[in-house]
Scaffold this motif. Structure first.
Motif, PDB file in Angstrom:
ATOM      1  N   ASP A  67     -34.084  22.525  33.771  1.00 50.31           N
ATOM      2  CA  ASP A  67     -35.331  22.807  33.059  1.00 50.31           C
ATOM      3  C   ASP A  67     -35.189  23.999  32.133  1.00 50.31           C
ATOM      4  OD1 ASP A  67     -36.789  20.821  34.620  1.00 50.31           O
ATOM      5  OD2 ASP A  67     -36.633  22.238  36.286  1.00 50.31           O
ATOM      6  N   ILE A  68     -34.437  25.010  32.597  1.00 54.39           N
ATOM      7  CA  ILE A  68     -34.299  26.266  31.869  1.00 54.39           C
ATOM      8  C   ILE A  68     -32.823  26.608  31.722  1.00 54.39           C
ATOM      9  CG2 ILE A  68     -34.697  28.780  31.999  1.00 54.39           C
ATOM     10  CD1 ILE A  68     -37.277  28.208  33.483  1.00 54.39           C
ATOM     11  N   LEU A  69     -32.464  27.129  30.548  1.00 54.93           N
ATOM     12  CA  LEU A  69     -31.125  27.669  30.320  1.00 54.93           C
ATOM     13  C   LEU A  69     -31.244  29.171  30.092  1.00 54.93           C
ATOM     14  CD1 LEU A  69     -28.060  27.448  29.731  1.00 54.93           C
ATOM     15  CD2 LEU A  69     -28.684  27.076  27.317  1.00 54.93           C
ATOM     16  N   ILE A  70     -30.482  29.945  30.853  1.00 55.30           N
ATOM     17  CA  ILE A  70     -30.383  31.382  30.634  1.00 55.30           C
ATOM     18  C   ILE A  70     -29.027  31.652  29.993  1.00 55.30           C
ATOM     19  CG2 ILE A  70     -30.336  33.664  31.709  1.00 55.30           C
ATOM     20  CD1 ILE A  70     -32.010  32.444  34.010  1.00 55.30           C
ATOM     21  N   VAL A  71     -29.047  32.250  28.803  1.00 61.86           N
ATOM     22  CA  VAL A  71     -27.808  32.546  28.086  1.00 61.86           C
ATOM     23  C   VAL A  71     -27.491  34.017  28.290  1.00 61.86           C
ATOM     24  CG1 VAL A  71     -26.621  32.526  25.869  1.00 61.86           C
ATOM     25  CG2 VAL A  71     -28.336  30.772  26.383  1.00 61.86           C
ATOM     26  N   ALA A  72     -26.437  34.278  29.073  1.00 61.75           N
ATOM     27  CA  ALA A  72     -26.068  35.651  29.426  1.00 61.75           C
ATOM     28  C   ALA A  72     -24.625  35.920  29.022  1.00 61.75           C
ATOM     29  CB  ALA A  72     -26.263  35.884  30.922  1.00 61.75           C
ATOM     30  N   LEU A  97     -33.870  31.293  27.887  1.00 59.94           N
ATOM     31  CA  LEU A  97     -34.023  32.742  28.022  1.00 59.94           C
ATOM     32  C   LEU A  97     -32.723  33.345  27.503  1.00 59.94           C
ATOM     33  CD1 LEU A  97     -35.667  35.144  28.924  1.00 59.94           C
ATOM     34  CD2 LEU A  97     -35.021  34.677  31.279  1.00 59.94           C
ATOM     35  N   PHE A  98     -32.807  33.967  26.328  1.00 56.04           N
ATOM     36  CA  PHE A  98     -31.614  34.488  25.660  1.00 56.04           C
ATOM     37  C   PHE A  98     -31.528  35.993  25.857  1.00 56.04           C
ATOM     38  CE2 PHE A  98     -29.252  36.262  22.073  1.00 56.04           C
ATOM     39  CZ  PHE A  98     -28.091  35.506  22.135  1.00 56.04           C
ATOM     40  N   LYS A 138     -38.327  26.067  23.619  1.00 58.77           N
ATOM     41  CA  LYS A 138     -38.950  27.382  23.534  1.00 58.77           C
ATOM     42  C   LYS A 138     -37.924  28.445  23.929  1.00 58.77           C
ATOM     43  CE  LYS A 138     -43.485  25.572  24.881  1.00 58.77           C
ATOM     44  NZ  LYS A 138     -44.567  25.633  25.907  1.00 58.77           N
ATOM     45  N   THR A 139     -37.955  29.570  23.239  1.00 63.46           N
ATOM     46  CA  THR A 139     -37.011  30.648  23.543  1.00 63.46           C
ATOM     47  C   THR A 139     -37.736  31.971  23.710  1.00 63.46           C
ATOM     48  OG1 THR A 139     -35.185  29.610  22.323  1.00 63.46           O
ATOM     49  CG2 THR A 139     -35.030  31.978  22.710  1.00 63.46           C
ATOM     50  N   THR A 140     -37.386  32.681  24.760  1.00 66.25           N
ATOM     51  CA  THR A 140     -37.773  34.084  24.881  1.00 66.25           C
ATOM     52  C   THR A 140     -36.506  34.922  24.827  1.00 66.25           C
ATOM     53  OG1 THR A 140     -39.887  33.868  26.033  1.00 66.25           O
ATOM     54  CG2 THR A 140     -38.601  35.843  26.499  1.00 66.25           C
ATOM     55  N   GLU A 194     -41.360  34.566  23.066  1.00 64.05           N
ATOM     56  CA  GLU A 194     -41.637  35.990  22.951  1.00 64.05           C
ATOM     57  C   GLU A 194     -40.326  36.764  22.760  1.00 64.05           C
ATOM     58  OE1 GLU A 194     -44.260  37.735  22.718  1.00 64.05           O
ATOM     59  OE2 GLU A 194     -45.923  36.522  23.496  1.00 64.05           O
ATOM     60  N   VAL A 195     -40.457  37.996  22.304  1.00 65.29           N
ATOM     61  CA  VAL A 195     -39.336  38.935  22.225  1.00 65.29           C
ATOM     62  C   VAL A 195     -39.744  40.199  22.966  1.00 65.29           C
ATOM     63  CG1 VAL A 195     -37.871  40.337  20.734  1.00 65.29           C
ATOM     64  CG2 VAL A 195     -38.548  38.034  20.003  1.00 65.29           C
TER      65      VAL A 195
END
Length: 263
Positions: A67-72, A97-98, A138-140, A194-195
């Motif tokens: 559902d969600i990708l976190i780019v770390a 979530l970047f 969507k990206t935060t 959001e940022v």
């Protein structure tokens, strides 16, 4: 909370975040570029994937079945991220979530908010824009200040007699525990498009901070590059504190004992 989450870059920050999310009942897929970490991930109940941004393969689709990708990732490979986004667009990922950095802001001797000027044509700024402007998900973006905690001790940042520049400037730092808590709360509260800046409340002078952090771990006193030119930025965390109703665990940087093995 969305329960199926993929973390691209399960390293110093991504791994403890994965552990926290698993504790909260999430199913986590985690990527690494080191094959020796695959068994470690399995023991932590992280479904492991060997993925390199520089050499993305069709197997990435299984990793992106979440559902969600976190780019770390610390990479600034613009073409690599462009290629990644093509895969994301064809996947089930709807929220990203970047993890970025406050280095995108110019040092203008002012308090910096999310609306402040960014460096033109900087790679990280361009990569952020690739994610923020994409309409398929969507990206935060979370811009972290300098990272510290556990085996990452600020007293070790300037080793082997390296001279520390700009001693009258101010530090912007954030502890790993606060990073993990903030990322988790963004997901819990479903805050997207959001940022945010994320930084401890206090901003001691670099001179005071590095004298303390080196002394706390028993290192020799630092040597500074003395100059009349004072260049700095002070990162504001007001927006994220308000949005998440969040109080930093390590808010006062000068109140921490950096020699404590627990931090």
């Amino acid at each position: 909370m969305d329960k199926n989450i993929s973390i691209l870059g399960c390293g110093w920050l991504g791994e403890p975040l994965a552990i926290k999310l698993i504790e909260q009942g999430c199913c986590i897929k985690g990527s690494t570029t080191s094959s020796f970490k695959l068994d470690e991930f399995k023991k932590l109940r992280i479904t492991p994937f060997l993925i390199s941004l520089e050499d993305l393969k069709e197997t990435l689709f299984e990793f992106l079945r979440s559902d969600i990708l976190i780019v770390a990732l610390p990479s600034k490979n613009i073409n690599g991220f462009k290629n990644l986004i093509k895969y994301i667009e064809q996947s089930s990922i709807k929220k990203v979530l970047f993890i970025s950095a406050t280095s995108v802001y110019k040092s203008n001797n002012l308090i910096v908010t999310e609306e402040s000027d960014l460096y033109n044509n900087a790679a990280l700024v361009e990569i952020e824009k690739l994610f923020k402007t994409n309409k398929k998900f969507k990206t935060t973006v979370i811009r972290f200040a300098g990272l510290f905690g556990y085996n990452r001790k600020p007293g070790n940042f300037f080793k082997n007699g390296r001279i520390i520049p700009n001693p009258e400037g101010f530090v912007n730092m954030i502890h790993q525990d606060d990073c993990v808590a903030i990322l988790t709360k963004i997901i819990e509260n479903n805050i997207w498009n959001e940022v945010f800046n994320a930084c401890a409340d206090s901003h001691p002078k670099r001179r005071d901070y590095y004298i303390k952090t080196k002394a706390d771990i028993g290192k020799d006193a630092p040597v500074f590059e003395e100059t009349e030119k004072n260049v700095f930025k002070i990162i504001s965390n007001k927006k994220i504190k308000s949005a998440l109703n969040y109080n930093f665990k390590y808010a006062d940087l000068m109140a921490i004992n950096y020699g404590d093995l627990d931090i």
